[in-house]
Design an enzyme around this catalytic site. Structure first.
Site, short mmCIF file in Angstrom:
data_model
loop_
_atom_site.label_atom_id
_atom_site.label_comp_id
_atom_site.label_asym_id
_atom_site.label_seq_id
_atom_site.Cartn_x
_atom_site.Cartn_y
_atom_site.Cartn_z
N ASP A 1 9.37 3.00 -0.34
CA ASP A 1 8.31 3.65 0.43
C ASP A 1 8.54 3.29 1.89
O ASP A 1 8.17 2.22 2.35
CB ASP A 1 6.94 3.17 -0.06
CG ASP A 1 5.80 3.80 0.73
OD1 ASP A 1 6.09 4.48 1.74
OD2 ASP A 1 4.64 3.59 0.35
N TYR B 1 0.86 -1.19 0.00
CA TYR B 1 0.00 0.00 0.00
C TYR B 1 0.89 1.23 0.00
O TYR B 1 1.81 1.34 0.81
CB TYR B 1 -0.90 0.00 1.24
CG TYR B 1 -1.78 1.23 1.37
CD1 TYR B 1 -2.85 1.43 0.51
CD2 TYR B 1 -1.53 2.19 2.37
CE1 TYR B 1 -3.66 2.56 0.63
CE2 TYR B 1 -2.34 3.31 2.49
CZ TYR B 1 -3.41 3.49 1.62
OH TYR B 1 -4.21 4.60 1.74
N LYS C 1 4.32 9.56 8.45
CA LYS C 1 4.04 9.03 9.79
C LYS C 1 4.98 9.60 10.87
O LYS C 1 4.77 10.72 11.29
CB LYS C 1 3.99 7.51 9.73
CG LYS C 1 2.81 7.09 8.83
CD LYS C 1 2.43 5.64 8.81
CE LYS C 1 1.12 5.51 8.03
NZ LYS C 1 1.06 4.45 7.05
C1 PLP Z 1 0.44 4.92 5.60
C2 PLP Z 1 1.21 4.65 4.37
C3 PLP Z 1 1.14 5.47 3.24
C4 PLP Z 1 0.16 6.62 3.14
O1 PLP Z 1 0.39 7.62 4.06
P1 PLP Z 1 -0.82 8.64 4.41
O2 PLP Z 1 -0.18 9.64 5.32
O3 PLP Z 1 -1.89 7.81 5.05
O4 PLP Z 1 -1.27 9.23 3.13
C5 PLP Z 1 1.97 5.21 2.18
N1 PLP Z 1 2.83 4.19 2.21
C6 PLP Z 1 2.92 3.35 3.27
C7 PLP Z 1 3.92 2.24 3.26
C8 PLP Z 1 2.11 3.54 4.38
O5 PLP Z 1 2.18 2.70 5.41
#
Ligand code: PLP
Length: 425
Positions: free
Chosen positions: A237, A142, A265
């Protein structure tokens, strides 16, 4: 009806599903979501004054626990000077210095407001830099709710049975090639057939939105060498893993240098922040230096920067990663031990302060393995835990997080509850 139930009734009249982010709605585990009125350290206090040991940690950011006094003090100090200026501010420079120091692959950085913005901009930058259109992602990963990345996506999309979202033009999805994580052969074949069209590989180096999946030895190295060979951009990511598993993220743990890194985050310290960083030569393709457009009214916001800087500085000073690893092991041992006693097949992948629970006999190496587990068992464990004061993420496909504030009492209490929850299945 209790207070949470009453609030949720009102919310459902006003917001789709009663929530502003889908996994919060408890659709897959059943029941009504509780509302939180306060959070401190390892614990949430619900609108009905129930205390819960929290393993969601606001879905990752709260590595120091909730309402950390240092982060709060930094926000309060910044607030004295105003909330947004629309000009460069000194915090942005400090934040960029801190990020580039902690994450060596990041030579230059652009702040934004969420992880989704970071991955969306990383993809655009990789396309603008290479002049190619196609990207590779892995099933179950994701990367936020970016159009071209909501294809076989994990997290809430998977939990709710929509790993391919409606509303995405087929022509967009056609630019995304989805492969299985840990499958180097498929990757080589794809590059052999259409390597000169592939702008980038985007990967969660430790996929953590489909439960938690760990890479086979050599898999991430293979991504690096294939991208180098084909002059494609390797995007890590690390929105979830960055600063959580090591100050420099998974790339520090495994010694691999991606071209671009998406962050989020933890770098916001609980306020909305994302960041995109990487090799200066690539980053300089962003506006105003280059032709790839990216912008944000509130990007580099002083309050958000102050919270993030305080959070990162605390990590840098404390280096809590060994302590977090020990707590992760306590939870894993409790779950695995109880399941063994009961003769229940279980996999508990755990790394540092992240763990997930799969009810399956086989190690989980990819999306297919992750989705073949018994989710009803997870739902029972979730309910038992919640009834006994422990909050797990309300989905079989999310990763659980531990904070430094869990040390001692909270972790031991939670380990007992989770073991009892396994026995009660
Ligand atoms: C949470 C998450 C996102 C998205 O971040 P948001 O601040 O919710 O838009 C993207 N990549 C990974 C791996 C994530 O865990």
């Amino acid at each position: 009806m209790n207070t949470s139930e009453k609030l949720f009734e009102r919310a459902q009249q006003l917001m789709p599903g009663g929530v502003n982010s889908p996994v919060r709605a408890f659709r897959s585990v059943g029941g009504t979501p509780f509302f939180t009125k306060r959070a401190n350290g390892a614990r949430l206090t619900t609108a009905d004054d129930k205390e819960l040991i929290d393993f969601v940690c606001t879905w990752g950011p709260a590595i120091h626990g909730h309402n950390d006094p240092d982060v709060r003090a930094a926000i309060a100090a910044a607030l004295e000077n105003g909330t947004s200026f629309g000009t460069p501010n000194p915090y942005e420079v400090e934040m960029a210095e801190l990020i580039t120091e902690l994450v060596p692959s990041v030579e230059k950085v652009r702040m934004c407001n969420s992880g989704t913005e970071a991955t969306m901009s990383a993809i655009r930058l990789a396309r603008g830099y290479t002049g190619r259109d196609k990207i590779i992602k892995f099933a179950g990963c994701y990367h936020g709710h970016v159009d071209s990345l909501l294809v076989k996506a994990g997290s809430g999309a998977l939990t709710l049975g929509n790993p391919d979202s409606a509303g995405i033009p087929a022509s967009f999805a056609a630019e995304t090639i989805v492969l299985d994580f840990n499958d180097v052969d498929a990757l080589r074949q794809t590059f052999a057939a259409q390597g000169e069209q592939i702008a980038a590989i985007i990967v969660e180096p430790y996929p953590a939105n489909c439960g938690l999946i760990l890479p086979d030895p050599g898999f991430l190295q293979a991504l690096r060498s294939i991208c180098t060979e084909h002059t494609s951009v390797l995007i890590f990511d690390e929105v979830m893993t960055g600063y959580r598993l090591a100050a420099g993220g998974v790339q520090e743990l495994v010694g691999i240098t991606p071209d671009l890194t998406a962050m989020g985050k933890i770098i916001g310290g609980g306020l909305p922040v994302g960041a995109l960083g990487g090799r200066a030569e690539i980053m300089d393709h962003l506006a105003p230096l280059g032709p790839v457009y990216q912008a944000g009214t509130l990007s580099g916001n002083p309050l958000a920067m102050a919270a993030g800087i305080a959070s990162l500085q605390k990590l840098k000073a404390l280096q809590p990663y060994e302590r977090l690893e020990k707590m992760g092991q306590i939870i894993r041992d409790a779950l695995v031990g109880a399941a063994k006693e009961k003769g229940l097949p279980i996999q508990v992948p755990q790394v540092g302060s992240m763990f997930a629970v799969f009810f399956t006999e086989h190690p989980v190496r990819n999306y297919g393995d992750a989705t073949s587990g018994e989710t009803q068992h997870f739902n029972k464990l979730f309910k038992y835990a919640l009834d006994h004061g422990v909050y797990l993420p309300p989905s079989a496909y999310e990763t659980c997080f531990i904070s430094t504030a869990h040390e001692g009492n909270a972790i031991d209490q939670a380990a007992d509850v989770l073991a009892a929850g396994i026995r009660a299945i």
